[in-house]
Design a protein around this motif. Structure first.
Motif, short mmCIF file in Angstrom:
data_model
loop_
_atom_site.label_atom_id
_atom_site.label_comp_id
_atom_site.label_asym_id
_atom_site.label_seq_id
_atom_site.Cartn_x
_atom_site.Cartn_y
_atom_site.Cartn_z
N VAL A 20 0.86 -1.18 0.00
CA VAL A 20 0.00 0.00 0.00
C VAL A 20 0.89 1.23 0.00
CG1 VAL A 20 -2.04 -1.02 1.06
CG2 VAL A 20 -0.22 -0.17 2.53
N LYS A 21 0.37 2.30 -0.56
CA LYS A 21 1.16 3.53 -0.64
C LYS A 21 0.23 4.73 -0.60
CE LYS A 21 0.63 2.63 -5.31
NZ LYS A 21 -0.61 1.95 -4.98
N ILE A 65 -2.93 4.63 4.74
CA ILE A 65 -3.85 3.96 5.66
C ILE A 65 -5.20 3.75 4.99
CG2 ILE A 65 -5.16 4.25 7.80
CD1 ILE A 65 -2.62 5.64 8.95
N ASP A 66 -5.70 4.76 4.30
CA ASP A 66 -6.98 4.64 3.60
C ASP A 66 -6.96 3.48 2.60
OD1 ASP A 66 -7.93 6.83 5.02
OD2 ASP A 66 -7.73 8.24 3.34
N GLU A 67 -5.85 3.34 1.86
CA GLU A 67 -5.73 2.25 0.89
C GLU A 67 -5.73 0.90 1.61
OE1 GLU A 67 -2.44 0.75 -2.35
OE2 GLU A 67 -2.82 2.91 -2.25
N ALA A 68 -5.02 0.83 2.73
CA ALA A 68 -4.97 -0.43 3.50
C ALA A 68 -6.34 -0.79 4.07
CB ALA A 68 -3.93 -0.30 4.61
N GLU A 69 -7.07 0.21 4.55
CA GLU A 69 -8.40 -0.06 5.10
C GLU A 69 -9.35 -0.59 4.02
OE1 GLU A 69 -9.34 3.69 6.96
OE2 GLU A 69 -8.49 3.03 8.89
N LYS A 70 -9.22 -0.09 2.79
CA LYS A 70 -10.05 -0.59 1.69
C LYS A 70 -9.77 -2.06 1.41
CE LYS A 70 -10.60 3.83 -0.66
NZ LYS A 70 -10.18 4.65 -1.80
N MET A 71 -8.55 -2.51 1.71
CA MET A 71 -8.18 -3.91 1.51
C MET A 71 -8.58 -4.78 2.70
SD MET A 71 -4.33 -3.24 0.03
CE MET A 71 -3.95 -4.89 -0.50
N GLY A 72 -9.04 -4.16 3.78
CA GLY A 72 -9.40 -4.90 4.98
C GLY A 72 -8.23 -5.19 5.89
N ALA A 73 -7.18 -4.40 5.81
CA ALA A 73 -5.97 -4.63 6.60
C ALA A 73 -6.17 -4.25 8.07
CB ALA A 73 -4.80 -3.85 6.01
N ASP A 74 -5.41 -4.92 8.92
CA ASP A 74 -5.36 -4.60 10.34
C ASP A 74 -4.10 -3.82 10.69
OD1 ASP A 74 -7.76 -6.04 11.13
OD2 ASP A 74 -6.61 -7.87 10.73
N ALA A 75 -3.07 -3.96 9.86
CA ALA A 75 -1.79 -3.32 10.14
C ALA A 75 -1.01 -3.11 8.84
CB ALA A 75 -0.97 -4.18 11.11
#
Length: 103
Positions: A20-21, A65-75
């Motif tokens: 993610v970036k 962080i927004d990109e990671a949240e769209k992927m369902g990431a926790d960290a």
């Protein structure tokens, strides 16, 4: 969202989701340029530029962080920052890392 600069999270099994970036291109303003010119003559911290880069890092981090949240990431692991001059008076800041989900 947990952001770390290590390869694993102690005590957690993880699933790697991908890279993610987040990035931003920030430019200087005339007021900061004038003050930087004065500071360049007498020395000292260029606080206007420090503030500009701090704000740019915060924006890039939020976008990552927004990109990671769209992927369902926790960290996000191995979080790093990079910068580059894009043109006279403008710089890019990029934040990147590996999005993971806890198993």
């Amino acid at each position: 969202m947990l952001l770390v600069n290590i390869n694993h999270i102690p005590g957690k099994d993880i699933e790697v989701l991908g890279i993610v970036k987040g990035n931003v291109v920030q430019s200087k303003n005339v007021g900061r340029d004038i003050m930087a010119g004065v500071k360049g003559l007498v020395g000292g911290e260029l606080t206007g530029y420090t503030e500009m880069l701090t704000e740019a890092r915060e924006i890039a981090t939020k976008r990552m962080i927004d990109e990671a949240e769209k992927m369902g990431a926790d960290a996000i692991l191995q979080v790093q920052f990079s910068s580059a001059a894009i043109m006279q008076g403008a710089a890019e800041i990029i934040a990147y890392g590996t999005a993971v989900k806890y198993k």
